[in-house]
Write a protein that holds these residues in place. Structure first.
Motif, PDB file in Angstrom:
ATOM      1  N   PRO A 205      40.235  47.550  43.850  1.00 50.74           N
ATOM      2  CA  PRO A 205      40.535  46.121  44.168  1.00 50.74           C
ATOM      3  C   PRO A 205      40.153  45.040  43.046  1.00 50.74           C
ATOM      4  O   PRO A 205      39.242  45.609  41.529  1.00 50.74           O
ATOM      5  CB  PRO A 205      39.239  46.233  45.401  1.00 50.74           C
ATOM      6  CG  PRO A 205      38.450  47.881  44.322  1.00 50.74           C
ATOM      7  CD  PRO A 205      40.213  48.671  44.306  1.00 50.74           C
TER       8      PRO A 205
ATOM      9  N   SER B 235      50.186  46.460  47.774  1.00 47.09           N
ATOM     10  CA  SER B 235      49.260  46.500  48.585  1.00 47.09           C
ATOM     11  C   SER B 235      49.344  48.018  47.967  1.00 47.09           C
ATOM     12  O   SER B 235      47.515  48.646  48.329  1.00 47.09           O
ATOM     13  CB  SER B 235      49.661  46.292  50.134  1.00 47.09           C
ATOM     14  OG  SER B 235      50.717  47.559  50.516  1.00 47.09           O
TER      15      SER B 235
ATOM     16  N   THR C 150      45.056  48.559  46.903  1.00 50.01           N
ATOM     17  CA  THR C 150      43.467  49.141  47.577  1.00 50.01           C
ATOM     18  C   THR C 150      42.996  50.319  47.287  1.00 50.01           C
ATOM     19  O   THR C 150      41.858  49.876  47.386  1.00 50.01           O
ATOM     20  CB  THR C 150      44.430  49.564  49.098  1.00 50.01           C
ATOM     21  OG1 THR C 150      44.875  48.507  49.728  1.00 50.01           O
ATOM     22  CG2 THR C 150      43.279  50.510  49.499  1.00 50.01           C
TER      23      THR C 150
END
Length: 733
Positions: free
Chosen positions: A608, A601, A605
């Motif tokens: 993207p 993640s 982040t």
């Protein structure tokens, strides 16, 4: 500040030792030693006398094999000298294998590993790491060690008078019959220097069927001090026997279930099973099974800890079964849900045994893949290593193990291996935990946490073992490569130090260069250093505080020790440079790690999937601080083909690797990573963790290493860390 000041504490190098010319003159005096035997040069910068870096040595049966990285064309272009394929641990198809055992690693009176299970036709190769030892077959107990003349070093004759062999000697024995073969070192048998070879009727060779013969199947009791039977489930035919060999004390064998004896069998003679005695290490108990059925058994003292086993007896060729009426078929039940759990809630390991294996089992439906995270933990915190309170410390007593176990379809067990440090403190038994969590494709069963007890082997606090060449070298395998040493490499690097004799200046310089060799090795450069560069490409640099020349901020590596350790263990899993197929293992690990990293993640982040391929790759190069060539830039962008976005996870991983393995980044980041690994490897902490409070120490050593153009000997960096009080007190006073 502690290590920033340590140069003053250790003092300047002896006259000439900081000089590259002195070092290379020594190589000339020892003709062949530097070029042919794996001695690293003092610098990593390119120069006429500084091109070759000789990395972690390996050996086949006798001669060393040296893996050479030629740095003449930059750090991104590793080359290896031609070598013979390793003969160790090969087991392809039905071929026999050779399994290595180290005799007296680190000067300890042990065989490692012990016990060892092999198949008929396999060979055991003992490599002697310390003087004063031999290998003699025969039964042993606490009161007797008797040679049986089946095998002994250096040959199979006159075993009662088998001589001790010198360090570096090798003795091999092929086992052509199934059974349990105990052996010992005759000078140290009563000190517990014993071993057992369990030879199974495996795939080599294929036996000629003998319908009327019976067999004896071996089960190890308490291997490596663990509270288990291994294997804990055996399948035999009517008339066959099971022979239990006791490898640690405090155990027995009793038939029954739910920890309740049923008096079907028990040691020593199948009578009075409710009061079956505990056996001594080396004892054996054999029972013949003459009827079909499933026979459960347990160890009475440790049944509650899960020390149980099962013997399944089939109506095989050893007996002709009486015909029975055909039963009415029953419906096949739906497989139970897959469950992952630890095999026991408690394990015990001797401080000198080097490693403990904690088993994770999978039951129920095993037809698909599954995974589970694992991690070690303890209650020691940042306490000093000489504190005695029953808590083992990951800095002093064991090496933290963190990661994910991945089960393929059909796999039912895997092991979490934890390295054990044999320090010299008198500290009594100490404990740490191994826990599993976050299962996928299965549910979590019980127990999910096991307590591991390290059994102290010191009667008093002794001299610091880091001064012993064997311990010093072994600890570098632990701290930088996260694995047990291979016997060839261990013997090679010990010899680099002991070849100095009593010349203390020579010993000091060799210890520095041997130590640096682990950072410079192909194995670390392609695992730990790659992880550091991957974080750099993904997230750039962090900002740290230093007070050198007044308080200020400086860019520092962004990866933290608790991130670096599990990632390095993951990418280095199973990699031993020089073993057959290591390149394939490494490449597979790199691909899998990069794919997993790019799907975290934090990464998604920062990057993207709406980014175009050009935006994605340009940002990676910006973070890396690299202005790429047009060719390198196009190659990384080209990983996405004609796509207009970066949703392809595999392409993202490949592009990340392209940037992380860029030769310019490799060179630019080298000194920063070299300094960082002094803290991660030797001190097992971040540069701004206590005893430091900021990056002053880190900046001090980076500045000094840069001033000497990467010459770690002249900069006295490695010397300062391996002689620092903080490092030395990890292992002893």
């Amino acid at each position: 500040m502690v290590l920033a000041l340590s140069a003053a504490l250790v003092g300047p190098a002896s006259a000439g030792l900081a000089s590259g010319s002195q070092y290379h003159n020594e190589n000339e005096r020892r003709s062949g030693d530097g070029l042919c035997r794996g001695f690293p040069a003092a610098r990593h910068t390119v120069g006429s006398s500084l091109l070759p870096f000789w990395l972690l040595g390996r050996s086949d049966l006798n001669s060393p094999v040296v893996w050479l990285a030629n740095w003449a064309h930059g750090f991104g272009e590793h080359q290896t000298a031609p070598v013979e394929a390793s003969q160790s641990r090969s087991n392809v198809g039905l071929s026999a294998q050779t399994v290595d055992i180290t005799v007296a690693p680190n000067g300890q009176d042990i065989f490692s590993p012990n016990p060892v299970a092999i198949n008929v036709g396999d060979t055991i190769r003992w490599t002697f790491a310390s003087p004063g030892h031999n290998v003699v077959s025969g039964p042993f107990s606490s009161s007797s060690c008797v040679a049986d003349n089946r095998f002994c070093s250096p040959g199979a004759g006159n075993c009662a008078d088998a001589p001790s062999l010198n360090p570096g000697s090798v003795y091999s024995q092929t086992f052509n019959t199934a059974g349990s073969f105990p052996y010992f070192c005759s000078p140290h048998c009563f000190d517990g220097m014993t071993g057992t070879i369990i030879v199974q009727a495996g795939p080599t060779p294929t036996p000629t069927p003998t319908p009327t013969s019976t067999q004896t199947v071996d089960v190890a009791v308490g291997p490596q001090g663990q509270r288990i039977f291994s294997p804990n489930v055996v399948v035999i035919n009517v008339g066959d026997s099971v022979r239990w060999t006791f490898l640690s004390d405090g155990h027995n064998v009793e038939s029954g279930s739910s920890c309740t004896p049923n008096n079907q069998f028990c040691l020593p003679d199948d009578t009075n099973c409710s009061f079956a005695p505990n056996a001594e290490p080396g004892d054996r108990y054999t029972h013949a099974f003459n009827s079909v059925g499933t026979f459960s058994y347990f160890c009475q003292p440790h049944c509650a800890n899960g020390m149980t086993g099962t013997v399944i007896v089939q109506a095989g060729p050893s007996a002709t079964p009486t015909p029975t009426p055909t039963a009415t078929p029953t419906a096949t039940p739906t497989p139970a849900a897959s469950i992952l759990q630890l095999s026991s809630a408690g394990y015990s390991v001797g401080e000198a045994e080097q490693q403990v294996n904690v088993t994770v089992t999978r039951s129920g439906d095993t037809s698909s893949t599954a995974s589970v995270n694992f991690a070690t933990s303890d209650g020691a915190g940042s306490q000093a290593c000489n504190v005695v309170n029953g808590f083992a410390s990951s800095r002093c007593d064991y090496i933290s193990a963190l990661g994910t176990l991945k089960f393929a379809a059909g796999e039912t067990s895997k092991a979490v291996s934890v390295l054990i440090i044999n320090d010299s403190y008198l500290e009594g038994p100490e404990t740490f935990n191994v826990s599993i969590s976050n299962p996928t494709g299965a549910s979590l069963g019980s127990p999910s946490t096991a307590t591991v007890t390290i059994v102290d082997n010191d009667s008093s606090t002794g001299a610091n073992p880091i001064d012993q060449p064997g311990f010093f070298v072994t600890e570098h395998y632990y701290d930088f490569l996260n694995r047990l040493p291979d016997s060839g490499g261990l013997a090679f690097w010990i010899n680099e130090i002991t070849s100095c004799g009593s010349d203390q200046a020579c010993i000091q310089l060799k210890r520095i260069n041997v130590s640096a060799a682990y950072f410079l090795s192909i194995e670390f450069q392609q695992t730990g250093y790659l992880v550091e560069r991957m974080y750099k490409a993904a997230y750039g640099s962090a900002s740290g505080t230093s007070i050198i020349g007044g308080a200020h901020q400086l860019p520092v590596p962004i990866v933290r020790f608790n991130e670096f350790l599990p990632d390095t263990q993951e990418i280095g899993q199973g990699v031993v440079v020089g073993q057959t197929g290591w390149e394939t293992v490494l490449e597979n690990n790199k691909q899998a790690f990069a794919l997993e990293f790019a799907q975290r993640s934090r990464f998604t982040t920062a990057f993207p999937t709406t980014m175009t391929p050009a935006q994605f790759v340009n940002q990676l190069f910006i973070n890396a601080g690299v202005t790429p060539s047009s060719t390198d830039l196009a190659a990384a962008i080209g990983e996405f083909g004609s796509a207009m976005n970066t949703s392809d996870a595999a392409a993202r991983a490949r592009a990340l690797r392209d940037v992380s393995e860029n030769a310019i980044l490799n060179t630019q980041e080298f000194n920063r990573a070299f300094v960082l690994m002094q803290f991660f490897g030797y001190l097992r902490r971040n540069p701004n963790d206590p005893q430091d409070t900021d990056y002053t120490g880190y900046e001090f050593w980076l500045t000094k290493l840069n001033q000497f153009n990467g010459d770690f000997v002249a900069a006295e960096m490695v010397k300062a860390f391996i002689t620092s009080t903080e490092y030395r007190q990890r292992f002893g006073p």
